[in-house]
Write a protein that holds these residues in place. Structure first.
Motif, PDB file in Angstrom:
ATOM      1  N   MET A  81      -6.095   5.647   6.872  1.00  0.00           N
ATOM      2  CA  MET A  81      -5.311   4.422   7.063  1.00  0.00           C
ATOM      3  C   MET A  81      -5.643   3.752   8.393  1.00  0.00           C
ATOM      4  N   LEU A  82      -5.989   4.534   9.402  1.00  0.00           N
ATOM      5  CA  LEU A  82      -6.408   3.962  10.682  1.00  0.00           C
ATOM      6  C   LEU A  82      -7.714   3.186  10.528  1.00  0.00           C
ATOM      7  N   VAL A  83      -8.643   3.728   9.761  1.00  0.00           N
ATOM      8  CA  VAL A  83      -9.896   3.009   9.480  1.00  0.00           C
ATOM      9  C   VAL A  83      -9.590   1.700   8.753  1.00  0.00           C
ATOM     10  N   GLY A  84      -8.685   1.744   7.779  1.00  0.00           N
ATOM     11  CA  GLY A  84      -8.295   0.528   7.065  1.00  0.00           C
ATOM     12  C   GLY A  84      -7.670  -0.499   7.985  1.00  0.00           C
ATOM     13  N   THR A  85      -6.864  -0.047   8.934  1.00  0.00           N
ATOM     14  CA  THR A  85      -6.247  -0.958   9.897  1.00  0.00           C
ATOM     15  C   THR A  85      -7.297  -1.598  10.791  1.00  0.00           C
ATOM     16  N   ILE A  86      -8.268  -0.819  11.228  1.00  0.00           N
ATOM     17  CA  ILE A  86      -9.338  -1.365  12.071  1.00  0.00           C
ATOM     18  C   ILE A  86     -10.154  -2.392  11.302  1.00  0.00           C
ATOM     19  N   VAL A  87     -10.512  -2.097  10.050  1.00  0.00           N
ATOM     20  CA  VAL A  87     -11.265  -3.046   9.224  1.00  0.00           C
ATOM     21  C   VAL A  87     -10.453  -4.323   9.017  1.00  0.00           C
ATOM     22  N   GLY A  88      -9.162  -4.174   8.741  1.00  0.00           N
ATOM     23  CA  GLY A  88      -8.301  -5.334   8.554  1.00  0.00           C
ATOM     24  C   GLY A  88      -8.187  -6.174   9.812  1.00  0.00           C
ATOM     25  N   ILE A 116     -10.432  -6.401  12.258  1.00  0.00           N
ATOM     26  CA  ILE A 116     -11.713  -7.089  12.467  1.00  0.00           C
ATOM     27  C   ILE A 116     -11.830  -8.278  11.523  1.00  0.00           C
ATOM     28  N   ALA A 117     -11.431  -8.104  10.258  1.00  0.00           N
ATOM     29  CA  ALA A 117     -11.486  -9.203   9.293  1.00  0.00           C
ATOM     30  C   ALA A 117     -10.545 -10.327   9.708  1.00  0.00           C
ATOM     31  N   PHE A 118      -9.391  -9.988  10.241  1.00  0.00           N
ATOM     32  CA  PHE A 118      -8.447 -10.996  10.696  1.00  0.00           C
ATOM     33  C   PHE A 118      -9.023 -11.796  11.857  1.00  0.00           C
ATOM     34  N   LEU A 119      -9.742 -11.122  12.741  1.00  0.00           N
ATOM     35  CA  LEU A 119     -10.343 -11.815  13.881  1.00  0.00           C
ATOM     36  C   LEU A 119     -11.498 -12.722  13.444  1.00  0.00           C
ATOM     37  N   ILE A 120     -12.224 -12.328  12.398  1.00  0.00           N
ATOM     38  CA  ILE A 120     -13.337 -13.146  11.914  1.00  0.00           C
ATOM     39  C   ILE A 120     -12.820 -14.472  11.382  1.00  0.00           C
ATOM     40  N   GLY A 121     -11.720 -14.440  10.655  1.00  0.00           N
ATOM     41  CA  GLY A 121     -11.122 -15.686  10.180  1.00  0.00           C
ATOM     42  C   GLY A 121     -11.141 -15.814   8.671  1.00  0.00           C
ATOM     43  N   GLU A 122     -11.061 -17.063   8.204  1.00  0.00           N
ATOM     44  CA  GLU A 122     -10.939 -17.342   6.773  1.00  0.00           C
ATOM     45  C   GLU A 122     -12.107 -16.828   5.945  1.00  0.00           C
ATOM     46  N   SER A 123     -13.275 -16.769   6.525  1.00  0.00           N
ATOM     47  CA  SER A 123     -14.440 -16.329   5.765  1.00  0.00           C
ATOM     48  C   SER A 123     -14.374 -14.836   5.413  1.00  0.00           C
ATOM     49  N   ALA A 124     -13.471 -14.092   6.048  1.00  0.00           N
ATOM     50  CA  ALA A 124     -13.372 -12.658   5.805  1.00  0.00           C
ATOM     51  C   ALA A 124     -12.081 -12.283   5.075  1.00  0.00           C
ATOM     52  N   THR A 125     -11.534 -13.209   4.307  1.00  0.00           N
ATOM     53  CA  THR A 125     -10.291 -12.933   3.588  1.00  0.00           C
ATOM     54  C   THR A 125     -10.466 -11.781   2.607  1.00  0.00           C
ATOM     55  N   LEU A 160     -12.656  -9.373   2.798  1.00  0.00           N
ATOM     56  CA  LEU A 160     -12.806  -8.147   3.587  1.00  0.00           C
ATOM     57  C   LEU A 160     -11.446  -7.638   4.046  1.00  0.00           C
ATOM     58  N   PHE A 161     -10.551  -8.555   4.416  1.00  0.00           N
ATOM     59  CA  PHE A 161      -9.222  -8.155   4.851  1.00  0.00           C
ATOM     60  C   PHE A 161      -8.467  -7.457   3.728  1.00  0.00           C
ATOM     61  N   TRP A 162      -8.449  -8.073   2.531  1.00  0.00           N
ATOM     62  CA  TRP A 162      -7.658  -7.529   1.430  1.00  0.00           C
ATOM     63  C   TRP A 162      -8.289  -6.293   0.798  1.00  0.00           C
ATOM     64  N   ILE A 163      -9.581  -6.315   0.562  1.00  0.00           N
ATOM     65  CA  ILE A 163     -10.227  -5.161  -0.072  1.00  0.00           C
ATOM     66  C   ILE A 163     -10.550  -4.089   0.969  1.00  0.00           C
ATOM     67  N   GLY A 164     -11.136  -4.511   2.062  1.00  0.00           N
ATOM     68  CA  GLY A 164     -11.539  -3.552   3.084  1.00  0.00           C
ATOM     69  C   GLY A 164     -10.375  -2.987   3.863  1.00  0.00           C
ATOM     70  N   GLY A 165      -9.466  -3.842   4.289  1.00  0.00           N
ATOM     71  CA  GLY A 165      -8.355  -3.371   5.114  1.00  0.00           C
ATOM     72  C   GLY A 165      -7.207  -2.799   4.314  1.00  0.00           C
ATOM     73  N   VAL A 166      -6.567  -3.655   3.538  1.00  0.00           N
ATOM     74  CA  VAL A 166      -5.394  -3.235   2.773  1.00  0.00           C
ATOM     75  C   VAL A 166      -5.776  -2.211   1.702  1.00  0.00           C
ATOM     76  N   GLY A 167      -6.925  -2.369   1.091  1.00  0.00           N
ATOM     77  CA  GLY A 167      -7.379  -1.423   0.068  1.00  0.00           C
ATOM     78  C   GLY A 167      -7.600  -0.028   0.630  1.00  0.00           C
ATOM     79  N   ILE A 168      -8.218   0.049   1.801  1.00  0.00           N
ATOM     80  CA  ILE A 168      -8.459   1.359   2.429  1.00  0.00           C
ATOM     81  C   ILE A 168      -7.140   2.004   2.830  1.00  0.00           C
ATOM     82  N   ILE A 169      -6.186   1.211   3.305  1.00  0.00           N
ATOM     83  CA  ILE A 169      -4.873   1.762   3.657  1.00  0.00           C
ATOM     84  C   ILE A 169      -4.205   2.350   2.413  1.00  0.00           C
ATOM     85  N   ALA A 170      -4.280   1.650   1.290  1.00  0.00           N
ATOM     86  CA  ALA A 170      -3.697   2.161   0.043  1.00  0.00           C
ATOM     87  C   ALA A 170      -4.398   3.437  -0.409  1.00  0.00           C
TER      88      ALA A 170
END
Length: 92
Positions: free
Chosen positions: A36-43, A45-54, A56-66
């Protein structure tokens, strides 16, 4: 005001603080937290990148946390949780 009389109120006895609670110190808990920590870090980073990484945020961040949450539960059921059958329970 309360409609309770003094006779309706119960007094709790002293709490025994010598009982070991475990606090999730198990391979299942540590694995779930690490994933879940890895998922938080990915999320983040995706949040900092901006709209182009939406995505990545949902699949990479939230998905890894789940996945981490599910993995921790599966490992607990497999006996790697606190007091699990696969652990040597002889103290710390």
């Amino acid at each position: 005001m309360s409609n309770k009389s003094a006779a309706d109120v119960t007094v709790q006895g002293p709490i025994d603080h010598s009982i070991e609670l475990g606090h999730g110190n198990s391979p299942a808990a540590w694995t779930a937290v690490a994933v879940m920590l890895v998922g938080t870090i990915v999320g983040c980073i995706a949040f900092l990148i901006g709209e182009s990484a939406t995505l990545l945020f949902w699949i990479g961040g939230v998905g890894i946390i789940a996945i981490g949450l599910i993995l921790g539960g599966v490992m607990k059921l497999a006996g790697y949780g606190v007091g699990g059958s696969k652990l040597k329970n002889d103290g710390h």
